[in-house]
Design a protein around this motif. Structure first.
Motif, PDB file in Angstrom:
ATOM      1  N   LYS A  49      -0.666   4.224  -0.317  1.00 18.45           N
ATOM      2  CA  LYS A  49      -0.796   5.612   0.133  1.00 18.45           C
ATOM      3  C   LYS A  49      -1.162   6.553  -1.012  1.00 18.45           C
ATOM      4  O   LYS A  49      -2.120   7.307  -0.933  1.00 18.45           O
TER       5      LYS A  49
ATOM      6  N   ASP B 255       6.423   4.101   0.602  1.00 16.27           N
ATOM      7  CA  ASP B 255       5.202   4.346  -0.165  1.00 16.27           C
ATOM      8  C   ASP B 255       5.455   4.563  -1.653  1.00 16.27           C
ATOM      9  O   ASP B 255       4.627   4.182  -2.493  1.00 16.27           O
TER      10      ASP B 255
ATOM     11  N   TRP C 250       1.042   0.456   3.392  1.00 12.58           N
ATOM     12  CA  TRP C 250       1.528   1.839   3.422  1.00 12.58           C
ATOM     13  C   TRP C 250       2.343   2.056   4.686  1.00 12.58           C
ATOM     14  O   TRP C 250       2.233   1.308   5.650  1.00 12.58           O
TER      15      TRP C 250
END
Length: 414
Positions: free
Chosen positions: A6, A82, A98
């Motif tokens: 992410k 994340d 993610w």
């Protein structure tokens, strides 16, 4: 190959989480020097597909310290953290994951991990193994074998083995004493209630709690519910497990009866449609449902959406379903693993034992995997004993030791 995460800027917070749990994992820490000395992991690629949070991350770093090229991906769309994923990338590991990925993205991540052509896999639920037997048989070219973390995954392995289709040796780490006696019972028992309580901010005491399934995980969930002051009811399909629940002090009844009285429902069966339309029809207003089994099919949320006139997110990780008669039924974490999707998973001290056994399984495969049958195996009992002794000593406890006379006596009578 480049990691897919992410946001790398989240790494500092992830480092803190990994460092914190590392202080409480003495069994896993005890293996680092042995691995460095043996150099058995050097030049080997290990793919880890386990719920990507701090304890899993620390296992990955231990394998990296041992010399392995470690590729990490998640095993559930909602359990990836994340910041932890970012910290691993910052430490030089390859990560594909993610939080809240789509099903398509989840499959892509698994395939990206398998593109590295692993020597060893560490699976959680059996998704890697499934791909390696279907669309990704090409990724088996260097594969020695793997290990499985969960009861659900082990069931899938046995199904393959029974059909003589298992293409490589797999170690059922879930079936090691130092895994299921502690992780499944005490780990699940604590982490499920941690997820429920932090998500709902409600009391447990005085409520009617329904636990579906009385395996090791169900035992832990029921035991902790009782300790929190709940009235605990158990539903089962196995008469042996049911009478065990009765002897443990719980009332056993069918789900259709439990549905009428329950305030909080936790499914821990590994099966599907444990709570479905006929149960939704009779549930109390404001009943709360959640799942602690591997797959999100134990609470049939599709049927619930069909019978509800509307539904909406009422709080983070809580979906409220409005019924035509005015009742509202709640589902936590989309019916996924509530302890990971709405919490941090099992305590570090518990996962210490589980992940020490995972690391030992990887080492065992590197030593013996090429001569092992393509079947489901359990680690030798002496490895359980070794890890238990290390853990016990770290907690400040000692055990007795047999005298030579006692050893001779037991040898004679046995």
């Amino acid at each position: 190959m480049k990691s897919l995460i992410k946001d790398i800027a989240l790494a500092p917070e992830g480092h803190k989480k990994i460092e914190w749990v590392s202080n409480f994992m003495p069994a896993l820490n005890s293996l680092v020097d042995d691995f460095k000395t043996s150099k058995i992991f050097e030049g080997k690629t290990v793919v880890v597909s386990v719920h990507l949070e701090a304890k899993t991350a620390y296992l990955a770093t231990v394998l990296k310290k041992a010399g392995a090229d470690v590729i990490v991906t998640g095993s559930n769309p909602l359990s990836t953290q994340d910041d932890v994923a970012a910290a691993l990338v910052d430490m030089g590991l390859t990560v594909y994951a993610w939080h809240n990925c789509t099903d398509e993205e989840y499959t892509m991540f698994l395939n990206k991990a398998l593109d590295h052509k692993p020597h060893i896999i560490i699976d959680d639920g059996g998704d890697l193994v499934h791909l390696l037997h279907t669309t990704r048989q090409d990724a088996r070219e260097r594969l020695i074998g793997g290990s499985e973390e969960t009861t659900t995954g082990v069931h899938r392995l046995h199904a393959l083995a029974n059909e003589k289709k298992l293409a490589f040796p797999m170690i059922a780490v879930n079936d090691s004493y130092c895994k299921y006696l502690f992780d499944n019972r005490y780990g699940t028992g604590q982490s499920v209630w941690d997820g429920i309580m932090r998500t709902t901010n409600l009391t447990v005491t005085g409520k009617n709690v329904v636990v579906a399934g009385y395996g090791w995980c169900g035992k832990g969930v029921a035991m902790r519910a009782k300790g929190l002051g709940a009235h605990v009811y158990v539903t089962e399909v196995d008469p042996i497990k049911a009478i065990e629940a009765v002897f443990d002090g719980f009332k056993v009844l069918p789900m259709i009866e439990a549905a009428r009285i329950g305030d909080i429902f936790i499914t821990v069966t590994g099966c599907k449609d444990v709570i479905r339309r006929q149960h939704f029809d009779v549930m109390k207003d404001k009943a709360i449902m959640c799942n602690a089994g591997h797959f999100d099919c134990e609470v049939n949320t599709k049927e619930l959406a069909e019978v509800a006139k509307s539904h909406k997110n009422v709080r983070k990780n809580i979906e409220g379903y409005s019924m035509a008669d005015g009742r509202t039924l709640y589902v936590l974490a989309e019916g996924r693993l509530v302890n990971l999707a709405a919490g941090d998973g099992h305590p570090a001290e518990i996962m210490d034992l589980s992940f020490a056994m995972q690391a030992l399984a990887a080492e065992y495969l590197l030593k013996h995997g090429t001569t092992m049958e393509h079947d489901v195996h359990v680690l030798p009992h002496e490895l359980d004993t070794r890890m238990a002794a290390i853990k016990l000593a770290s907690m400040g406890y000692e055990v007795d030791h047999l005298t030579q006379e006692q050893i001779d006596y037991l040898t004679k009578v046995n």
